[in-house]
Write an enzyme that holds these catalytic residues in place. Structure first.
Site, PDB file in Angstrom:
ATOM      1  N   SER A 134      -0.812  -0.852   5.795  1.00  0.00           N
ATOM      2  CA  SER A 134      -1.273  -1.974   4.972  1.00  0.00           C
ATOM      3  C   SER A 134      -2.132  -1.382   3.875  1.00  0.00           C
ATOM      4  O   SER A 134      -1.723  -0.434   3.195  1.00  0.00           O
ATOM      5  CB  SER A 134      -2.031  -2.981   5.850  1.00  0.00           C
ATOM      6  OG  SER A 134      -2.574  -4.020   5.079  1.00  0.00           O
ATOM      7  N   TYR A 148       0.394  -8.330  -4.527  1.00  0.00           N
ATOM      8  CA  TYR A 148       0.269  -7.202  -3.579  1.00  0.00           C
ATOM      9  C   TYR A 148      -0.594  -7.644  -2.393  1.00  0.00           C
ATOM     10  O   TYR A 148      -0.227  -7.420  -1.234  1.00  0.00           O
ATOM     11  CB  TYR A 148      -0.352  -6.016  -4.312  1.00  0.00           C
ATOM     12  CG  TYR A 148      -0.528  -4.763  -3.467  1.00  0.00           C
ATOM     13  CD1 TYR A 148       0.573  -4.011  -3.052  1.00  0.00           C
ATOM     14  CD2 TYR A 148      -1.797  -4.321  -3.099  1.00  0.00           C
ATOM     15  CE1 TYR A 148       0.402  -2.855  -2.300  1.00  0.00           C
ATOM     16  CE2 TYR A 148      -1.967  -3.164  -2.351  1.00  0.00           C
ATOM     17  CZ  TYR A 148      -0.869  -2.432  -1.954  1.00  0.00           C
ATOM     18  OH  TYR A 148      -1.030  -1.287  -1.212  1.00  0.00           O
ATOM     19  N   LYS A 152       0.080  -7.783   1.729  1.00  0.00           N
ATOM     20  CA  LYS A 152      -0.679  -7.009   2.720  1.00  0.00           C
ATOM     21  C   LYS A 152      -1.459  -7.925   3.667  1.00  0.00           C
ATOM     22  O   LYS A 152      -1.496  -7.686   4.869  1.00  0.00           O
ATOM     23  CB  LYS A 152      -1.611  -6.002   2.022  1.00  0.00           C
ATOM     24  CG  LYS A 152      -0.856  -4.906   1.237  1.00  0.00           C
ATOM     25  CD  LYS A 152       0.056  -4.042   2.106  1.00  0.00           C
ATOM     26  CE  LYS A 152       0.652  -2.869   1.348  1.00  0.00           C
ATOM     27  NZ  LYS A 152       1.574  -2.040   2.147  1.00  0.00           N
TER      28      LYS A 152
HETATM   29  N1  LIG Z   1      -1.995   5.099  -2.588  1.00  0.00           N
HETATM   30  C1  LIG Z   1      -2.816   4.087  -2.407  1.00  0.00           C
HETATM   31  O1  LIG Z   1      -3.823   3.937  -3.122  1.00  0.00           O
HETATM   32  C2  LIG Z   1      -2.568   3.128  -1.280  1.00  0.00           C
HETATM   33  C3  LIG Z   1      -3.659   2.403  -0.774  1.00  0.00           C
HETATM   34  C4  LIG Z   1      -3.441   1.510   0.256  1.00  0.00           C
HETATM   35  C5  LIG Z   1      -2.174   1.345   0.774  1.00  0.00           C
HETATM   36  N2  LIG Z   1      -1.129   2.048   0.274  1.00  0.00           N
HETATM   37  C6  LIG Z   1       0.195   1.828   0.864  1.00  0.00           C
HETATM   38  O2  LIG Z   1       0.721   3.062   1.302  1.00  0.00           O
HETATM   39  C7  LIG Z   1       2.149   2.953   1.374  1.00  0.00           C
HETATM   40  C8  LIG Z   1       2.749   4.195   0.752  1.00  0.00           C
HETATM   41  O3  LIG Z   1       2.409   4.230  -0.621  1.00  0.00           O
HETATM   42  P1  LIG Z   1       1.942   5.588  -1.352  1.00  0.00           P
HETATM   43  O4  LIG Z   1       0.540   5.437  -1.721  1.00  0.00           O
HETATM   44  O5  LIG Z   1       2.374   6.744  -0.545  1.00  0.00           O
HETATM   45  O6  LIG Z   1       2.773   5.471  -2.719  1.00  0.00           O
HETATM   46  P2  LIG Z   1       4.099   6.215  -3.200  1.00  0.00           P
HETATM   47  O7  LIG Z   1       3.859   7.664  -3.315  1.00  0.00           O
HETATM   48  O8  LIG Z   1       4.542   5.462  -4.400  1.00  0.00           O
HETATM   49  O9  LIG Z   1       5.130   5.997  -2.003  1.00  0.00           O
HETATM   50  C9  LIG Z   1       5.738   4.760  -1.791  1.00  0.00           C
HETATM   51  C10 LIG Z   1       7.047   4.986  -1.078  1.00  0.00           C
HETATM   52  O10 LIG Z   1       7.628   3.703  -0.788  1.00  0.00           O
HETATM   53  C11 LIG Z   1       9.003   3.789  -1.173  1.00  0.00           C
HETATM   54  N3  LIG Z   1       9.588   2.493  -1.468  1.00  0.00           N
HETATM   55  C12 LIG Z   1       9.206   1.574  -2.393  1.00  0.00           C
HETATM   56  N4  LIG Z   1      10.045   0.528  -2.346  1.00  0.00           N
HETATM   57  C13 LIG Z   1      10.978   0.797  -1.387  1.00  0.00           C
HETATM   58  C14 LIG Z   1      12.111   0.115  -0.878  1.00  0.00           C
HETATM   59  N5  LIG Z   1      12.502  -1.078  -1.350  1.00  0.00           N
HETATM   60  N6  LIG Z   1      12.815   0.685   0.137  1.00  0.00           N
HETATM   61  C15 LIG Z   1      12.458   1.896   0.632  1.00  0.00           C
HETATM   62  N7  LIG Z   1      11.419   2.610   0.167  1.00  0.00           N
HETATM   63  C16 LIG Z   1      10.689   2.049  -0.830  1.00  0.00           C
HETATM   64  C17 LIG Z   1       9.012   4.707  -2.396  1.00  0.00           C
HETATM   65  O11 LIG Z   1      10.336   5.175  -2.596  1.00  0.00           O
HETATM   66  P3  LIG Z   1      10.925   5.539  -4.035  1.00  0.00           P
HETATM   67  O12 LIG Z   1      10.465   6.961  -4.291  1.00  0.00           O
HETATM   68  O13 LIG Z   1      12.390   5.406  -3.848  1.00  0.00           O
HETATM   69  O14 LIG Z   1      10.343   4.564  -5.014  1.00  0.00           O
HETATM   70  C18 LIG Z   1       8.052   5.776  -1.911  1.00  0.00           C
HETATM   71  O15 LIG Z   1       8.694   6.695  -1.063  1.00  0.00           O
HETATM   72  C19 LIG Z   1       2.520   1.651   0.665  1.00  0.00           C
HETATM   73  O16 LIG Z   1       2.817   0.658   1.629  1.00  0.00           O
HETATM   74  C20 LIG Z   1       1.248   1.284  -0.089  1.00  0.00           C
HETATM   75  O17 LIG Z   1       1.117  -0.105  -0.284  1.00  0.00           O
HETATM   76  C21 LIG Z   1      -1.303   2.955  -0.741  1.00  0.00           C
END
Ligand SMILES: NC(=O)c1ccc[n+]([C@@H]2O[C@H](COP(=O)([O-])OP(=O)(O)OC[C@H]3O[C@@H](n4cnc5c(N)ncnc54)[C@H](OP(=O)(O)O)[C@@H]3O)[C@@H](O)[C@H]2O)c1
Length: 276
Positions: A134, A148, A152
């Site tokens: 989340s 968003y 979440k």
């Molecule tokens: N980074 C932050 O600040 C943060 C903070 C809190 C929570 N989160 C959560 O952490 C999780 C991972 O995000 P991240 O920070 O690692 O960002 P990220 O590097 O952009 O990774 C997101 C991943 O989700 C994949 N994705 C998006 N839409 C998809 C779909 N329809 N089907 C399958 N895969 C999909 C992307 O694939 P593609 O490469 O194909 O786009 C990518 O591999 C997310 O749920 C995000 O909301 C992140």
């Protein structure tokens, strides 16, 4: 003991790092992604312990096939991680219908259907753990991230309810709530075209802070993933795990404020009961 994991959204960011860390310690991983080839380097290194499947989490039919295939091949999957997601950035009325639908289809419905898809397999094998990625944004809210947050907050409510349904089957949940963390998240964000009327509002302030780099991103992706692994390995996992000092500060402040508001309205709240 070697564990087997199933992870969504592994091409970049937390999902990819998690996959790398788990393989490095000798675990087995079924890594799913939308971009075939993104994990070719890891496959060459860990071919025996890594299975890569193409999966867009908005395609529920393909998800059911991928999950069934993975359980059939692996025999048992100990931990499933619902990680795939992205942010839709912009004030609520700036976003288009299509942007809103895709955000909800990916982060909320995609996560709900993923959890529903793995449940029968986890029940059949006598239990397992589900990690839902989340965000601090599952308990607090910033302007410009309303959709968003809707996803979440929504998935956290879903998980809290389902956790009670499936505890008798030996299935438990860990909801991970990172604060802003250095991944590909900012690059992957879907941005709604700004409306001038929001320029001098809190939404405009957040937009400017992000554009200028003034919005602090304190979270370290590798440390975030390491903390997730420690929690996922624990005998009893916490239902919620905030990660990073930003998440700790914002969530504790929001919870205290929510409790203060509840208490401030207590007399009115209690006045709504039937007279007995
Ligand atoms: N980074 C932050 O600040 C943060 C903070 C809190 C929570 N989160 C959560 O952490 C999780 C991972 O995000 P991240 O920070 O690692 O960002 P990220 O590097 O952009 O990774 C997101 C991943 O989700 C994949 N994705 C998006 N839409 C998809 C779909 N329809 N089907 C399958 N895969 C999909 C992307 O694939 P593609 O490469 O194909 O786009 C990518 O591999 C997310 O749920 C995000 O909301 C992140």
């Amino acid at each position: 003991m070697v564990k087997t994991w199933f992870i969504t959204g592994t091409s970049t960011g937390l999902g990819r790092l998690l996959t790398e860390r788990l393989l490095a310690r000798g675990d087995r991983v079924v890594a799913t992604l939308r971009k075939p080839g993104a994990l070719d380097g890891l496959l060459a290194q860990h071919g025996d312990s890594l299975q890569v499947l193409t999966l867009d989490v908005t395609d529920t039919g393909a998800m059911r096939i991928a999950v069934a295939d993975a359980f059939a091949r692996m025999g048992r999957i100990d931990v499933v991680v619902s990680n795939a997601g992205y942010g839709l950035f912009g004030a609520a009325e700036e976003a288009s219908d299509a942007q809103i639908e895709r955000q909800i289809a990916t982060n909320l419905v995609g996560s709900i259907q993923f959890i529903r898809t793995v449940l029968p397999h986890l029940r059949a094998q006598g239990g397992g753990r589900i990690v839902q990625v989340s965000s601090e944004g599952g308990q607090i809210a910033y302007p410009n991230f309303s959709l968003y947050h809707a996803t979440k907050w929504g998935i956290e409510g879903f998980v809290e309810s389902v956790a009670k349904e499936v505890a008798p089957f030996g299935i438990d949940f860990l909801i991970v709530e990172p604060g802003p963390t250095c991944t590909n998240f900012a690059e992957g964000m879907d941005r709604a075209p700004p409306m001038p009327c929001y320029e001098d509002t809190p939404a405009g302030e957040v937009r400017r802070a992000i554009a200028s780099g003034a919005f602090a991103i304190k979270g370290d992706a590798a440390r975030t993933v390491d903390a997730m692994i420690v929690a996922a390995d624990a005998k009893a996992a916490p239902l919620r795990l905030a990660l990073g000092s930003t998440a700790y500060a914002s969530i504790s402040q929001a919870l205290a404020e929510r409790l203060r508001q509840l208490e401030a309205q207590k007399a009115v709240t209690l006045s709504a009961d039937r007279e007995v």
